[in-house]
Motif scaffolding. Sequence first.
Motif, short mmCIF file in Angstrom:
data_model
loop_
_atom_site.label_atom_id
_atom_site.label_comp_id
_atom_site.label_asym_id
_atom_site.label_seq_id
_atom_site.Cartn_x
_atom_site.Cartn_y
_atom_site.Cartn_z
N THR A 166 8.69 -8.10 -11.21
CA THR A 166 7.44 -7.84 -11.91
C THR A 166 6.39 -8.84 -11.45
OG1 THR A 166 8.64 -7.05 -13.86
CG2 THR A 166 6.32 -7.60 -14.16
N ASN B 110 -4.72 -7.91 -16.59
CA ASN B 110 -3.31 -8.29 -16.73
C ASN B 110 -2.36 -7.11 -16.44
OD1 ASN B 110 -3.99 -10.93 -17.47
ND2 ASN B 110 -4.25 -10.32 -19.61
N GLN C 132 0.55 -5.31 -14.91
CA GLN C 132 1.87 -5.64 -14.40
C GLN C 132 2.38 -4.52 -13.50
OE1 GLN C 132 4.80 -6.90 -17.23
NE2 GLN C 132 3.51 -8.50 -18.11
N SER D 216 -6.88 -11.05 -14.06
CA SER D 216 -5.93 -11.50 -15.07
C SER D 216 -6.59 -12.60 -15.89
CB SER D 216 -4.65 -12.04 -14.40
OG SER D 216 -4.14 -11.13 -13.44
N LEU E 246 1.91 -9.73 -11.64
CA LEU E 246 0.56 -9.40 -12.08
C LEU E 246 -0.25 -9.03 -10.85
CD1 LEU E 246 -0.21 -12.20 -14.71
CD2 LEU E 246 -0.03 -9.75 -15.16
#
Length: 302
Positions: free
Chosen positions: A35, A25, A27, A41, A37
């Motif tokens: 933003t 995960n 970012q 994830s 990912l």
Amino acid sequence: MRLIRILSFVFALFIALPLSGQPLNRQVITEKGDTMLLGLSNRAGLTASPFQSWFTEYYDAYEPSPTLVKKCKPLWSNTRVEIFMGTWCGDSKREVPRFYKMLDEIGVSEADIRLVNLDNRGDNYKQGPHGEEKGKLIHRVPTFIVYQGENEIGRIVEFPHTSLEMDLAQILAGLPSDPEYKVVPMVAAHLEGDTIPSDWKSLLEIARAVYKNSKNHRELNTFGYVLLRAGELDKALAVFRINTLLFRNEPNVFDSLGEAYVAKEAWEQAQGAYKMVLKLAPEDENALEQLALVEAKIDSEK
């Protein structure tokens, strides 16, 4: 059950490193301030800010067919799914939460879901940070790949053929629908092996073999750019050249071909490609600019 599910999400959110050793995960802030990912994830990543709003909206609004969900339940055995998506992609934002809702109603374990978020920046176009997409023919997102054991039994590319639950039920029953963008795997199959076809006769034979399955020039154009950004230049050139045979009156296919020739530093071929763009679209500003740059390069090497 709801409390257990919430607790499992919270636990997953605080896992720093999964078994693969990759950050989970992760970012990333893009140059535009967005933003996204990137890489491996899970649902906890999608239900964290700033992604939670669209995930929850599409998840809550979707109502999978109870009849089809019931059909899927007994067929989900020794089965897992890989999801390739981009949090920057509108289709991913819509379809991935719906897919999770369907899996929840089927009763699929989080352990049977592998989620990979791809990049969309420059040379990393539709690539994972550790090459998670390599060898899996990912050219559109989202792509849902269903496996039984180690064998792929079907996939849903970008959007379902009928509905997510209908497509999944057919895949699990061994009767998958033809995937969208069928021309891409067909062309990819012709480009397998150590030697990439480069003569016009061979490329024309491929074009003739696939043309009935090619709906528009964007299908192979996107695939060509995925290959180009991944550094598979010879394959990208073959795909773009096949596309020019399929769509001779579309200036964009020659523009893409010109870009690939520039990447290969094949200046005279790039010159020819951009001249074709201008023959079809005389006022194309990008082609005019690129042609001038290419011709300056040719002159400098004389």
